[in-house]
Scaffold this motif. Sequence first.
Motif, PDB file in Angstrom:
ATOM      1  N   LEU A  41      12.128  41.752  42.051  1.00  0.00           N
ATOM      2  CA  LEU A  41      12.069  42.817  41.045  1.00  0.00           C
ATOM      3  C   LEU A  41      12.339  42.266  39.647  1.00  0.00           C
ATOM      4  O   LEU A  41      11.693  42.673  38.677  1.00  0.00           O
ATOM      5  CB  LEU A  41      13.069  43.918  41.391  1.00  0.00           C
ATOM      6  N   GLY A  42      13.287  41.354  39.542  1.00  0.00           N
ATOM      7  CA  GLY A  42      13.554  40.724  38.246  1.00  0.00           C
ATOM      8  C   GLY A  42      12.354  39.955  37.736  1.00  0.00           C
ATOM      9  O   GLY A  42      12.022  40.009  36.539  1.00  0.00           O
ATOM     10  N   MET A  43      11.688  39.237  38.626  1.00  0.00           N
ATOM     11  CA  MET A  43      10.485  38.496  38.221  1.00  0.00           C
ATOM     12  C   MET A  43       9.378  39.450  37.778  1.00  0.00           C
ATOM     13  O   MET A  43       8.654  39.180  36.812  1.00  0.00           O
ATOM     14  CB  MET A  43       9.997  37.623  39.372  1.00  0.00           C
ATOM     15  N   MET A  44       9.242  40.582  38.472  1.00  0.00           N
ATOM     16  CA  MET A  44       8.212  41.552  38.096  1.00  0.00           C
ATOM     17  C   MET A  44       8.530  42.211  36.759  1.00  0.00           C
ATOM     18  O   MET A  44       7.628  42.476  35.960  1.00  0.00           O
ATOM     19  CB  MET A  44       8.035  42.598  39.188  1.00  0.00           C
ATOM     20  N   ILE A  45       9.799  42.470  36.505  1.00  0.00           N
ATOM     21  CA  ILE A  45      10.177  43.034  35.202  1.00  0.00           C
ATOM     22  C   ILE A  45       9.903  42.032  34.096  1.00  0.00           C
ATOM     23  O   ILE A  45       9.393  42.393  33.030  1.00  0.00           O
ATOM     24  CB  ILE A  45      11.656  43.479  35.229  1.00  0.00           C
ATOM     25  N   LEU A  46      10.218  40.776  34.331  1.00  0.00           N
ATOM     26  CA  LEU A  46       9.900  39.742  33.344  1.00  0.00           C
ATOM     27  C   LEU A  46       8.393  39.650  33.122  1.00  0.00           C
ATOM     28  O   LEU A  46       7.931  39.538  31.989  1.00  0.00           O
ATOM     29  CB  LEU A  46      10.457  38.392  33.792  1.00  0.00           C
ATOM     30  N   ALA A  47       7.624  39.727  34.199  1.00  0.00           N
ATOM     31  CA  ALA A  47       6.163  39.690  34.076  1.00  0.00           C
ATOM     32  C   ALA A  47       5.651  40.909  33.319  1.00  0.00           C
ATOM     33  O   ALA A  47       4.626  40.832  32.647  1.00  0.00           O
ATOM     34  CB  ALA A  47       5.526  39.621  35.463  1.00  0.00           C
ATOM     35  N   MET A  48       6.352  42.022  33.404  1.00  0.00           N
ATOM     36  CA  MET A  48       5.947  43.230  32.694  1.00  0.00           C
ATOM     37  C   MET A  48       6.199  43.107  31.187  1.00  0.00           C
ATOM     38  O   MET A  48       5.477  43.701  30.384  1.00  0.00           O
ATOM     39  CB  MET A  48       6.730  44.418  33.258  1.00  0.00           C
ATOM     40  N   VAL A  49       7.188  42.321  30.790  1.00  0.00           N
ATOM     41  CA  VAL A  49       7.549  42.188  29.377  1.00  0.00           C
ATOM     42  C   VAL A  49       6.666  41.165  28.661  1.00  0.00           C
ATOM     43  O   VAL A  49       6.456  41.268  27.450  1.00  0.00           O
ATOM     44  CB  VAL A  49       9.042  41.804  29.267  1.00  0.00           C
ATOM     45  N   ILE A  50       6.117  40.205  29.373  1.00  0.00           N
ATOM     46  CA  ILE A  50       5.358  39.121  28.750  1.00  0.00           C
ATOM     47  C   ILE A  50       4.107  39.592  28.011  1.00  0.00           C
ATOM     48  O   ILE A  50       3.886  39.169  26.869  1.00  0.00           O
ATOM     49  CB  ILE A  50       5.026  38.024  29.779  1.00  0.00           C
ATOM     50  N   PRO A  51       3.236  40.449  28.572  1.00  0.00           N
ATOM     51  CA  PRO A  51       2.012  40.814  27.853  1.00  0.00           C
ATOM     52  C   PRO A  51       2.229  41.464  26.483  1.00  0.00           C
ATOM     53  O   PRO A  51       1.591  41.045  25.506  1.00  0.00           O
ATOM     54  CB  PRO A  51       1.281  41.762  28.816  1.00  0.00           C
ATOM     55  N   PRO A  52       3.127  42.460  26.342  1.00  0.00           N
ATOM     56  CA  PRO A  52       3.323  43.002  24.991  1.00  0.00           C
ATOM     57  C   PRO A  52       3.869  41.968  24.007  1.00  0.00           C
ATOM     58  O   PRO A  52       3.469  41.931  22.838  1.00  0.00           O
ATOM     59  CB  PRO A  52       4.320  44.139  25.187  1.00  0.00           C
ATOM     60  N   ALA A  53       4.766  41.107  24.479  1.00  0.00           N
ATOM     61  CA  ALA A  53       5.311  40.072  23.596  1.00  0.00           C
ATOM     62  C   ALA A  53       4.215  39.093  23.171  1.00  0.00           C
ATOM     63  O   ALA A  53       4.174  38.657  22.014  1.00  0.00           O
ATOM     64  CB  ALA A  53       6.442  39.328  24.296  1.00  0.00           C
ATOM     65  N   ALA A  54       3.321  38.764  24.082  1.00  0.00           N
ATOM     66  CA  ALA A  54       2.229  37.847  23.748  1.00  0.00           C
ATOM     67  C   ALA A  54       1.270  38.478  22.738  1.00  0.00           C
ATOM     68  O   ALA A  54       0.824  37.819  21.798  1.00  0.00           O
ATOM     69  CB  ALA A  54       1.472  37.449  25.012  1.00  0.00           C
ATOM     70  N   VAL A  55       0.965  39.744  22.914  1.00  0.00           N
ATOM     71  CA  VAL A  55       0.065  40.428  21.976  1.00  0.00           C
ATOM     72  C   VAL A  55       0.696  40.513  20.601  1.00  0.00           C
ATOM     73  O   VAL A  55       0.031  40.285  19.580  1.00  0.00           O
ATOM     74  CB  VAL A  55      -0.298  41.830  22.506  1.00  0.00           C
ATOM     75  N   ILE A  56       1.978  40.831  20.543  1.00  0.00           N
ATOM     76  CA  ILE A  56       2.655  40.915  19.247  1.00  0.00           C
ATOM     77  C   ILE A  56       2.674  39.559  18.561  1.00  0.00           C
ATOM     78  O   ILE A  56       2.437  39.453  17.356  1.00  0.00           O
ATOM     79  CB  ILE A  56       4.083  41.471  19.434  1.00  0.00           C
ATOM     80  N   SER A  57       2.941  38.501  19.309  1.00  0.00           N
ATOM     81  CA  SER A  57       3.007  37.174  18.687  1.00  0.00           C
ATOM     82  C   SER A  57       1.633  36.700  18.208  1.00  0.00           C
ATOM     83  O   SER A  57       1.531  36.008  17.201  1.00  0.00           O
ATOM     84  CB  SER A  57       3.617  36.162  19.651  1.00  0.00           C
ATOM     85  N   VAL A  58       0.575  37.067  18.908  1.00  0.00           N
ATOM     86  CA  VAL A  58      -0.765  36.642  18.509  1.00  0.00           C
ATOM     87  C   VAL A  58      -1.289  37.493  17.357  1.00  0.00           C
ATOM     88  O   VAL A  58      -2.053  37.016  16.511  1.00  0.00           O
ATOM     89  CB  VAL A  58      -1.726  36.721  19.723  1.00  0.00           C
TER      90      VAL A  58
END
Length: 65
Positions: A41-58
């Motif tokens: 579950l922790g890994m899935m929550i981390l995976a859920m946070v990565i896409p918005p952070a990547a879009v914001i950084s790009v």
Amino acid sequence: MAVFPTRTRERRRYLIAMAVCLLLFVLAGTVVRLFSVPAALGMMILAMVIPPAAVISVSRPPPHR
């Protein structure tokens, strides 16, 4: 000099982030859940946070030179 090399680096970082996200999600759902559901579950929550952070950084405007 063109501005394209920085955009290429940003695209590469975005694709790497998406690959890590997909890898975390697949590993959490197939392998890690067999050993530890909370870790999966922790890994899935981390995976859920990565896409918005990547879009914001790009999406940030390029720095002025």
